[in-house]
Design an enzyme around this catalytic site. Structure first.
Site, PDB file in Angstrom:
ATOM      1  N   THR A 172      -7.815  25.213  59.100  1.00  0.00           N
ATOM      2  CA  THR A 172      -8.552  25.449  57.859  1.00  0.00           C
ATOM      3  C   THR A 172      -7.681  26.290  56.952  1.00  0.00           C
ATOM      4  O   THR A 172      -7.030  27.232  57.405  1.00  0.00           O
ATOM      5  CB  THR A 172      -9.894  26.171  58.079  1.00  0.00           C
ATOM      6  OG1 THR A 172     -10.429  26.575  56.819  1.00  0.00           O
ATOM      7  CG2 THR A 172      -9.749  27.399  58.957  1.00  0.00           C
ATOM      8  N   ASP A 210      -8.903  28.256  54.921  1.00  0.00           N
ATOM      9  CA  ASP A 210      -9.643  29.504  54.725  1.00  0.00           C
ATOM     10  C   ASP A 210      -9.300  30.579  55.754  1.00  0.00           C
ATOM     11  O   ASP A 210      -9.665  31.744  55.568  1.00  0.00           O
ATOM     12  CB  ASP A 210     -11.147  29.242  54.778  1.00  0.00           C
ATOM     13  CG  ASP A 210     -11.658  28.463  53.576  1.00  0.00           C
ATOM     14  OD1 ASP A 210     -10.924  28.385  52.570  1.00  0.00           O
ATOM     15  OD2 ASP A 210     -12.783  27.937  53.640  1.00  0.00           O
ATOM     16  N   MET A 269     -10.269  28.994  46.888  1.00  0.00           N
ATOM     17  CA  MET A 269     -11.213  28.607  47.930  1.00  0.00           C
ATOM     18  C   MET A 269     -11.500  29.784  48.859  1.00  0.00           C
ATOM     19  O   MET A 269     -10.736  30.736  48.947  1.00  0.00           O
ATOM     20  CB  MET A 269     -10.690  27.398  48.697  1.00  0.00           C
ATOM     21  CG  MET A 269     -10.810  26.109  47.900  1.00  0.00           C
ATOM     22  SD  MET A 269     -10.355  24.645  48.846  1.00  0.00           S
ATOM     23  CE  MET A 269     -10.978  23.361  47.744  1.00  0.00           C
ATOM     24  N   VAL A 282      -6.138  21.623  44.799  1.00  0.00           N
ATOM     25  CA  VAL A 282      -4.682  21.815  44.716  1.00  0.00           C
ATOM     26  C   VAL A 282      -4.193  22.646  45.903  1.00  0.00           C
ATOM     27  O   VAL A 282      -3.104  22.440  46.429  1.00  0.00           O
ATOM     28  CB  VAL A 282      -4.309  22.510  43.386  1.00  0.00           C
ATOM     29  CG1 VAL A 282      -2.857  22.955  43.395  1.00  0.00           C
ATOM     30  CG2 VAL A 282      -4.563  21.572  42.214  1.00  0.00           C
TER      31      VAL A 282
END
Length: 341
Positions: A125, A127, A169, A272
């Site tokens: 991920t 994140d 994000m 992006v």
């Protein structure tokens, strides 16, 4: 042994590097046969299985995205989802799975493992919010992209003496916002773990204008104002119950402009951050994860996830890895507040 490989959830730089290392080591060292399940758990539900050998993985190391496709499919939201997945594996004589995904994809893997499906998880991920591992591949690439964008935005902000809000994000965790914000010299960094005071944000912005400096505000998409709720433009839910985030950047720019009487604009980096070629670190980490994942399959050590701990790749129970989200420690965030304003 025939091993299936799938990639689920959002795409991520480094996915192809994992697929490549799993297939190459599994084929060359253990004489495994591989197949790919197309589009994550959706392919497992539909029985969409494709050949996956060394010719299929040749040359994919630097490619972004995933050659197997992905989706945000939750099989437990589909009738007889778990049974249909077991039927797919049985029909194609798949003995074990390597599941590459984030918290949602690995959450499904955890439950399927409890139901007897033999599988090994690989954390991915951008994140960086999967617990149990020091880092997930894709994160380094996303931070690099966000940092470069912030670097570029400084000059245009200064040219017009306006505030530029950069939305990155980060649904539940602010790792990208914090790392890229610090690296890019942002003046305000807002993360989901620390609800923000809009008046304080505006005070930081005005303090920069007082010294003839155009401020940069970096906000994770899941950042929350103290008064109010998450700002989103679209409240429809995916199969895991998540709203499609985006909107905090526009809201911040509007509030900053109205409250300070200065010009404020928004740049939403969005997908992006997911696209393009993976960084050298992400290729290295993804390759190591793949090598160790296929070792776990060979050892019959199922129900585990490979994880980075220091410089070592270890195995931890999937149930532990998916029990909670890895968040930014408040003390780490507080270290950098000296740069705010």
């Amino acid at each position: 042994m025939k091993v299936g490989v799938l990639t689920g959830g959002g795409d991520c730089p480094g996915l192809n590097a994992v697929i490549r290392s799993v297939v190459r080591k599994g084929t060359q060292e253990y004489d495994f046969e591989f197949v790919g399940l197309r589009d994550g758990w959706l392919g497992a539900l539909r029985g969409t299985v494709v050949p996956l050998g060394i010719p299929e993985v040749r040359g994919i190391l630097p490619r972004g995205g995933t050659i197997l496709g992905s989706s945000r499919t939750n099989p437990f939201k589909h009738e007889d989802g778990a049974k249909r997945i077991r039927d797919t594996l049985a029909a194609h004589e798949v003995d074990a799975l390597v599941v590459i995904g984030g918290e949602d994809t690995l959450g499904v893997a955890t439950e399927l493992s409890r139901q007897g499906v033999r599988l090994v998880g690989v954390p991915k991920t951008i994140d960086n919010d999967v617990s149990g591992t020091d880092c997930t591949f894709g994160f380094d690439t996303a931070v690099g992209i966000a940092t470069e964008a912030i670097d570029r935005l400084h000059t245009t902000a200064e040219s017009h003496m306006r505030t530029l809000v950069v939305e990155v994000m980060g649904r539940h965790s602010g790792w990208i916002a914090l790392r890229a914000g610090v690296a890019g010299g942002a003046n305000v960094i807002l993360i989901p773990e620390r609800p923000f005071d809009i008046d304080q944000v505006c005070a930081w912005v005005q303090s920069r204008f007082k010294i003839n400096y155009a401020p940069i505000v970096v906000a994770a998409e899941g950042a929350l104002p103290k008064e109010g709720q998450m700002i989103v433009k679209d409240r429809t839910l995916d199969e895991f119950g998540h709203v499609r985030l985006s909107g905090i950047g526009e809201w911040l720019a509007q509030e900053i402009g109205e409250r300070t009487g200065t010009d404020a604009r928004t740049t939403v980096l969005g997908h992006v951050q997911r696209g393009g070629t993976p960084s050298a670190f992400d290729r290295w980490l993804a390759t190591r994860f793949g090598l160790h994942a296929v070792d776990a399959v060979n050892d019959g050590d199922f129900g585990k996830m490979v994880a980075l701990r220091g410089t070592e790749i270890i195995r931890i129970p999937l149930a532990d890895a998916t029990a909670h989200t890895k968040l930014v420690d408040p003390s780490l965030y507080d270290e950098f507040q000296v740069f705010f304003g």
